[in-house]
Design a protein around this motif. Sequence first.
Motif, PDB file in Angstrom:
ATOM      1  N   GLU A  59      14.617  42.196 -33.429  1.00  0.00           N
ATOM      2  CA  GLU A  59      14.741  40.926 -34.139  1.00  0.00           C
ATOM      3  C   GLU A  59      14.972  39.813 -33.127  1.00  0.00           C
ATOM      4  N   PHE A  60      14.331  38.686 -33.341  1.00  0.00           N
ATOM      5  CA  PHE A  60      14.497  37.527 -32.474  1.00  0.00           C
ATOM      6  C   PHE A  60      15.944  37.036 -32.607  1.00  0.00           C
ATOM      7  N   PRO A  61      16.716  36.969 -31.511  1.00  0.00           N
ATOM      8  CA  PRO A  61      18.144  36.619 -31.583  1.00  0.00           C
ATOM      9  C   PRO A  61      18.378  35.111 -31.745  1.00  0.00           C
ATOM     10  N   GLU A  62      18.037  34.588 -32.909  1.00  0.00           N
ATOM     11  CA  GLU A  62      18.060  33.147 -33.174  1.00  0.00           C
ATOM     12  C   GLU A  62      19.401  32.494 -32.824  1.00  0.00           C
ATOM     13  N   ALA A  63      20.503  33.041 -33.336  1.00  0.00           N
ATOM     14  CA  ALA A  63      21.828  32.435 -33.100  1.00  0.00           C
ATOM     15  C   ALA A  63      22.184  32.463 -31.618  1.00  0.00           C
ATOM     16  N   GLN A  64      21.897  33.561 -30.960  1.00  0.00           N
ATOM     17  CA  GLN A  64      22.202  33.695 -29.533  1.00  0.00           C
ATOM     18  C   GLN A  64      21.384  32.683 -28.724  1.00  0.00           C
ATOM     19  N   ILE A  65      20.149  32.477 -29.105  1.00  0.00           N
ATOM     20  CA  ILE A  65      19.294  31.520 -28.405  1.00  0.00           C
ATOM     21  C   ILE A  65      19.786  30.095 -28.637  1.00  0.00           C
ATOM     22  N   GLN A  66      20.189  29.768 -29.853  1.00  0.00           N
ATOM     23  CA  GLN A  66      20.725  28.437 -30.142  1.00  0.00           C
ATOM     24  C   GLN A  66      21.978  28.162 -29.306  1.00  0.00           C
ATOM     25  N   ASP A  67      22.865  29.149 -29.198  1.00  0.00           N
ATOM     26  CA  ASP A  67      24.068  28.997 -28.364  1.00  0.00           C
ATOM     27  C   ASP A  67      23.692  28.772 -26.901  1.00  0.00           C
ATOM     28  N   PHE A  68      22.724  29.540 -26.426  1.00  0.00           N
ATOM     29  CA  PHE A  68      22.260  29.420 -25.047  1.00  0.00           C
ATOM     30  C   PHE A  68      21.684  28.031 -24.793  1.00  0.00           C
ATOM     31  N   LEU A  69      20.827  27.564 -25.707  1.00  0.00           N
ATOM     32  CA  LEU A  69      20.213  26.250 -25.536  1.00  0.00           C
ATOM     33  C   LEU A  69      21.248  25.132 -25.549  1.00  0.00           C
ATOM     34  N   LYS A  70      22.286  25.278 -26.360  1.00  0.00           N
ATOM     35  CA  LYS A  70      23.359  24.273 -26.377  1.00  0.00           C
ATOM     36  C   LYS A  70      24.066  24.234 -25.029  1.00  0.00           C
ATOM     37  N   LYS A  71      24.359  25.411 -24.472  1.00  0.00           N
ATOM     38  CA  LYS A  71      25.003  25.462 -23.160  1.00  0.00           C
ATOM     39  C   LYS A  71      24.118  24.817 -22.093  1.00  0.00           C
ATOM     40  N   VAL A  72      22.829  25.115 -22.143  1.00  0.00           N
ATOM     41  CA  VAL A  72      21.890  24.533 -21.175  1.00  0.00           C
ATOM     42  C   VAL A  72      21.854  23.021 -21.339  1.00  0.00           C
ATOM     43  N   ASP A  73      21.747  22.571 -22.579  1.00  0.00           N
ATOM     44  CA  ASP A  73      21.653  21.143 -22.869  1.00  0.00           C
ATOM     45  C   ASP A  73      22.884  20.384 -22.375  1.00  0.00           C
ATOM     46  N   ASP A  74      24.027  21.055 -22.370  1.00  0.00           N
ATOM     47  CA  ASP A  74      25.277  20.433 -21.929  1.00  0.00           C
ATOM     48  C   ASP A  74      25.496  20.530 -20.422  1.00  0.00           C
ATOM     49  N   THR A  75      24.557  21.130 -19.702  1.00  0.00           N
ATOM     50  CA  THR A  75      24.712  21.368 -18.273  1.00  0.00           C
ATOM     51  C   THR A  75      24.023  20.277 -17.455  1.00  0.00           C
ATOM     52  N   LYS A  76      24.784  19.609 -16.611  1.00  0.00           N
ATOM     53  CA  LYS A  76      24.245  18.543 -15.763  1.00  0.00           C
ATOM     54  C   LYS A  76      23.148  19.070 -14.839  1.00  0.00           C
ATOM     55  N   GLU A  77      23.323  20.266 -14.297  1.00  0.00           N
ATOM     56  CA  GLU A  77      22.349  20.833 -13.372  1.00  0.00           C
ATOM     57  C   GLU A  77      20.975  20.981 -14.021  1.00  0.00           C
ATOM     58  N   TYR A  78      20.949  21.340 -15.299  1.00  0.00           N
ATOM     59  CA  TYR A  78      19.669  21.460 -15.990  1.00  0.00           C
ATOM     60  C   TYR A  78      18.966  20.120 -16.040  1.00  0.00           C
ATOM     61  N   TRP A  79      19.675  19.081 -16.416  1.00  0.00           N
ATOM     62  CA  TRP A  79      19.058  17.764 -16.545  1.00  0.00           C
ATOM     63  C   TRP A  79      18.659  17.195 -15.185  1.00  0.00           C
ATOM     64  N   ASP A  80      19.411  17.540 -14.138  1.00  0.00           N
ATOM     65  CA  ASP A  80      19.010  17.151 -12.782  1.00  0.00           C
ATOM     66  C   ASP A  80      17.673  17.799 -12.425  1.00  0.00           C
ATOM     67  N   MET A  81      17.506  19.091 -12.785  1.00  0.00           N
ATOM     68  CA  MET A  81      16.259  19.806 -12.508  1.00  0.00           C
ATOM     69  C   MET A  81      15.104  19.165 -13.300  1.00  0.00           C
ATOM     70  N   VAL A  82      15.347  18.823 -14.542  1.00  0.00           N
ATOM     71  CA  VAL A  82      14.318  18.202 -15.364  1.00  0.00           C
ATOM     72  C   VAL A  82      13.859  16.885 -14.745  1.00  0.00           C
ATOM     73  N   GLU A  83      14.801  16.090 -14.305  1.00  0.00           N
ATOM     74  CA  GLU A  83      14.446  14.806 -13.684  1.00  0.00           C
ATOM     75  C   GLU A  83      13.642  14.995 -12.414  1.00  0.00           C
ATOM     76  N   ARG A  84      13.998  16.002 -11.601  1.00  0.00           N
ATOM     77  CA  ARG A  84      13.262  16.261 -10.357  1.00  0.00           C
ATOM     78  C   ARG A  84      11.831  16.681 -10.643  1.00  0.00           C
ATOM     79  N   ASN A  85      11.604  17.372 -11.756  1.00  0.00           N
ATOM     80  CA  ASN A  85      10.277  17.912 -12.058  1.00  0.00           C
ATOM     81  C   ASN A  85       9.415  16.939 -12.871  1.00  0.00           C
ATOM     82  N   ASN A  86       9.926  15.801 -13.207  1.00  0.00           N
ATOM     83  CA  ASN A  86       9.133  14.803 -13.955  1.00  0.00           C
ATOM     84  C   ASN A  86       8.612  13.722 -13.062  1.00  0.00           C
TER      85      ASN A  86
END
Length: 89
Positions: A62-89
């Motif tokens: 089964e696709f772990p929907e709740a686990q993925i939503q939690d993971f995406l929230k953690k990623v979204d709240d991480t400065k390092e992720y957004w720094d990487m996004v800015e570098r790649n745009n």
Amino acid sequence: MTAKGKIALAKKLLAGQKVTKEEAAIAFMCMHCKACEEICQTNLELMNLWDALEKRLKEQFEFPEAQIQDFLKKVDDTKEYWDMVERNN
């Protein structure tokens, strides 16, 4: 999970070996950001492989929907992720 880890998981599936629910859940966490393709020295089109791997995993797990939503929230709240996004745009 790294690209090598997902390739190893795909090989396990193709060999008919048992894949655990935990291994599948980790593979489902891939955000398809294409960072693995950018650093791949062999220029493999890895996104096609990840799509096929997820399709096969969905047949067994089964696709772990709740686990993925939690993971995406953690990623979204991480400065390092957004720094990487800015570098790649």
